[in-house]
Design a protein around this motif. Sequence first.
Motif, PDB file in Angstrom:
ATOM      1  N   MET A 299      93.728   2.183 -64.913  1.00  0.00           N
ATOM      2  CA  MET A 299      93.638   2.361 -66.359  1.00  0.00           C
ATOM      3  C   MET A 299      94.182   3.707 -66.810  1.00  0.00           C
ATOM      4  SD  MET A 299      92.609  -0.564 -67.293  1.00  0.00           S
ATOM      5  CE  MET A 299      93.481  -1.183 -65.829  1.00  0.00           C
ATOM      6  N   LEU A 300      94.020   4.735 -65.987  1.00  0.00           N
ATOM      7  CA  LEU A 300      94.548   6.047 -66.363  1.00  0.00           C
ATOM      8  C   LEU A 300      96.070   6.068 -66.334  1.00  0.00           C
ATOM      9  CD1 LEU A 300      92.076   8.525 -64.618  1.00  0.00           C
ATOM     10  CD2 LEU A 300      92.171   7.835 -67.033  1.00  0.00           C
ATOM     11  N   ALA A 301      96.666   5.113 -65.656  1.00  0.00           N
ATOM     12  CA  ALA A 301      98.129   5.021 -65.604  1.00  0.00           C
ATOM     13  C   ALA A 301      98.697   4.251 -66.799  1.00  0.00           C
ATOM     14  CB  ALA A 301      98.561   4.339 -64.302  1.00  0.00           C
ATOM     15  N   ILE A 302      97.831   3.701 -67.629  1.00  0.00           N
ATOM     16  CA  ILE A 302      98.264   2.921 -68.790  1.00  0.00           C
ATOM     17  C   ILE A 302      98.154   3.777 -70.052  1.00  0.00           C
ATOM     18  CG2 ILE A 302      97.732   0.917 -70.247  1.00  0.00           C
ATOM     19  CD1 ILE A 302      96.755  -0.524 -67.755  1.00  0.00           C
ATOM     20  N   ASP A 303      99.231   3.839 -70.807  1.00  0.00           N
ATOM     21  CA  ASP A 303      99.223   4.603 -72.054  1.00  0.00           C
ATOM     22  C   ASP A 303      98.519   3.813 -73.156  1.00  0.00           C
ATOM     23  OD1 ASP A 303     100.642   6.743 -70.976  1.00  0.00           O
ATOM     24  OD2 ASP A 303     102.590   5.819 -71.427  1.00  0.00           O
ATOM     25  N   GLY A 304      97.868   4.530 -74.043  1.00  0.00           N
ATOM     26  CA  GLY A 304      97.263   3.888 -75.208  1.00  0.00           C
ATOM     27  C   GLY A 304      95.778   3.622 -75.098  1.00  0.00           C
ATOM     28  N   ILE A 305      95.188   3.865 -73.925  1.00  0.00           N
ATOM     29  CA  ILE A 305      93.752   3.677 -73.784  1.00  0.00           C
ATOM     30  C   ILE A 305      93.021   4.901 -74.331  1.00  0.00           C
ATOM     31  CG2 ILE A 305      91.845   3.457 -72.138  1.00  0.00           C
ATOM     32  CD1 ILE A 305      93.616   1.764 -70.389  1.00  0.00           C
ATOM     33  N   GLU A 306      92.098   4.689 -75.261  1.00  0.00           N
ATOM     34  CA  GLU A 306      91.350   5.782 -75.884  1.00  0.00           C
ATOM     35  C   GLU A 306      89.878   5.773 -75.505  1.00  0.00           C
ATOM     36  OE1 GLU A 306      93.305   6.622 -80.119  1.00  0.00           O
ATOM     37  OE2 GLU A 306      92.630   4.530 -79.932  1.00  0.00           O
ATOM     38  N   GLY A 331      87.091  15.666 -60.176  1.00  0.00           N
ATOM     39  CA  GLY A 331      88.433  16.016 -59.711  1.00  0.00           C
ATOM     40  C   GLY A 331      89.551  15.653 -60.670  1.00  0.00           C
ATOM     41  N   LYS A 332      90.644  15.143 -60.125  1.00  0.00           N
ATOM     42  CA  LYS A 332      91.851  14.867 -60.906  1.00  0.00           C
ATOM     43  C   LYS A 332      91.621  13.803 -61.969  1.00  0.00           C
ATOM     44  CE  LYS A 332      95.196  16.182 -57.326  1.00  0.00           C
ATOM     45  NZ  LYS A 332      96.330  15.725 -56.474  1.00  0.00           N
ATOM     46  N   ARG A 333      90.765  12.842 -61.664  1.00  0.00           N
ATOM     47  CA  ARG A 333      90.511  11.796 -62.656  1.00  0.00           C
ATOM     48  C   ARG A 333      89.889  12.404 -63.912  1.00  0.00           C
ATOM     49  NH1 ARG A 333      88.824   9.311 -57.775  1.00  0.00           N
ATOM     50  NH2 ARG A 333      90.270   7.664 -57.123  1.00  0.00           N
ATOM     51  N   GLY A 334      88.903  13.252 -63.728  1.00  0.00           N
ATOM     52  CA  GLY A 334      88.268  13.900 -64.873  1.00  0.00           C
ATOM     53  C   GLY A 334      89.255  14.746 -65.662  1.00  0.00           C
ATOM     54  N   GLU A 335      90.131  15.454 -64.945  1.00  0.00           N
ATOM     55  CA  GLU A 335      91.130  16.280 -65.603  1.00  0.00           C
ATOM     56  C   GLU A 335      92.100  15.429 -66.413  1.00  0.00           C
ATOM     57  OE1 GLU A 335      93.044  19.406 -67.072  1.00  0.00           O
ATOM     58  OE2 GLU A 335      91.186  19.457 -65.896  1.00  0.00           O
ATOM     59  N   THR A 336      92.521  14.283 -65.863  1.00  0.00           N
ATOM     60  CA  THR A 336      93.427  13.386 -66.574  1.00  0.00           C
ATOM     61  C   THR A 336      92.767  12.841 -67.833  1.00  0.00           C
ATOM     62  OG1 THR A 336      94.505  12.719 -64.514  1.00  0.00           O
ATOM     63  CG2 THR A 336      94.774  11.249 -66.402  1.00  0.00           C
ATOM     64  N   ILE A 337      91.497  12.502 -67.739  1.00  0.00           N
ATOM     65  CA  ILE A 337      90.765  11.998 -68.901  1.00  0.00           C
ATOM     66  C   ILE A 337      90.714  13.049 -70.003  1.00  0.00           C
ATOM     67  CG2 ILE A 337      88.424  11.437 -69.691  1.00  0.00           C
ATOM     68  CD1 ILE A 337      88.137   9.852 -67.045  1.00  0.00           C
ATOM     69  N   GLN A 339      92.863  15.539 -70.427  1.00  0.00           N
ATOM     70  CA  GLN A 339      94.221  15.725 -70.932  1.00  0.00           C
ATOM     71  C   GLN A 339      94.622  14.630 -71.908  1.00  0.00           C
ATOM     72  OE1 GLN A 339      96.678  15.968 -67.430  1.00  0.00           O
ATOM     73  NE2 GLN A 339      96.095  18.090 -66.970  1.00  0.00           N
ATOM     74  N   LYS A 340      94.186  13.396 -71.617  1.00  0.00           N
ATOM     75  CA  LYS A 340      94.527  12.264 -72.479  1.00  0.00           C
ATOM     76  C   LYS A 340      93.562  12.095 -73.642  1.00  0.00           C
ATOM     77  CE  LYS A 340      97.169   9.236 -69.429  1.00  0.00           C
ATOM     78  NZ  LYS A 340      97.439   7.816 -69.168  1.00  0.00           N
ATOM     79  N   ASP A 341      92.540  12.936 -73.702  1.00  0.00           N
ATOM     80  CA  ASP A 341      91.539  12.884 -74.760  1.00  0.00           C
ATOM     81  C   ASP A 341      90.890  11.503 -74.845  1.00  0.00           C
ATOM     82  OD1 ASP A 341      89.976  13.944 -76.800  1.00  0.00           O
ATOM     83  OD2 ASP A 341      91.378  13.326 -78.367  1.00  0.00           O
TER      84      ASP A 341
END
Length: 393
Positions: A299-306, A331-337, A339-341
């Motif tokens: 899901m983190l690889a898909i754009d548009g998920i809020e 870790g990285k998952r939390g950081e990506t979340i 960053q993507k708000d």
Amino acid sequence: MESLMHVGFRVRVSSDSINPNSRFKSFKSPLIPMDGRRNTVTCIRSQQSGTKDGPLIATATNDSLVEELKSKDWEIGVLKDEIAATQGIRIRRRPPTGPPLHYVGPFEFRLQNEGNTPRNILEEIVWNKDTEVTQMKEKKPIYTLKKALENAPPSRDFLGALKASYLRTGLPALIAEVKKASPSRGVIREDFNPVEVAQAYEKGGAACLSVLTDSKYFQGSFENLEAIRSAGVKCPLLCKEFIVDAWQLYYARTKGADGVLLIAAVLPDLDIKYMLKICKMIGLTALVEVHDENEMDRMLAIDGIELIGINNRNLETFEVDTSNTKRLLEGKRGETIRQKDILVVGESGLFTPADIAYVQEAGVKAVLVGESIVKQKDPTQGIRGLFGKDIAG
């Protein structure tokens, strides 16, 4: 490439499709819309009069045409399962032994050697839902739903309501679930009045409501959803349903939903992407639910998920582990979340203020809670007990 669940997905019915050595040669080019079988049969019938030495299909009976179309539809379902499996999805969309009778084709060996018993409760629910939706689509074609939406009132801002509640209280926003029963707990509330429960939730400070609409396993209904909306409840409403077809998004919207649940354990990436587009187009907020690392990464690889929900309940075994939320946000998952708000919702296993504090510290800004508050005599008081304080405005 569009979603395999696209309402207008098409498939060529060719002689290659009955050759066991060419399993997917039938998926060549657009010709027959799978969700317009009756129109297709009519088209073929009208073309017969203009053919001299037409193909074999033109001389077949109407019944055989329908059977062939159903068989091709089943092939698509099997293909979807195989694509899903490459993404780590273990839930099969349909029983492998369930295509129409008299079908002989490339999947004959598979059909004779695999059982049709669901491997877990989620798979059983999905199989039932697939059959249910197929029947509902025949009664309410998608064009009627689209027409109904032309005059529908605007949807309410589901995501905005969660953010506003979090800013107001400093605590995770509450999505309170209007829920009578579940497969794991049975009947949770005997004296169940969905409108009264919803009003009590709103009075107690819920930012949004989640309304169960599955009847067979959760004793919910779309009538409950409509009744709550008609009663003047102002909270945005999530249609808590097992979505397996894009048609359901339109149907939920016509019944008053402001948001819908998309389950990563059931839907391949292509379907998630396609459904996100539809949700945006018709005014729905999508709560995309994950329950393990693989689903979160997908899901983190898909754009548009809020909005991502982390379910602490394993939907295959129904076991609950609240540490799942923390694990998926490290870790990285939390950081990506961040960053993507993306706003994260904690789900399942939340009963006390300590549980709420635990998932908030892990990084959630909203929680979806049903059992621990709906079973209380006064759900409003149940919310206060859950948070340890009054969160009403």
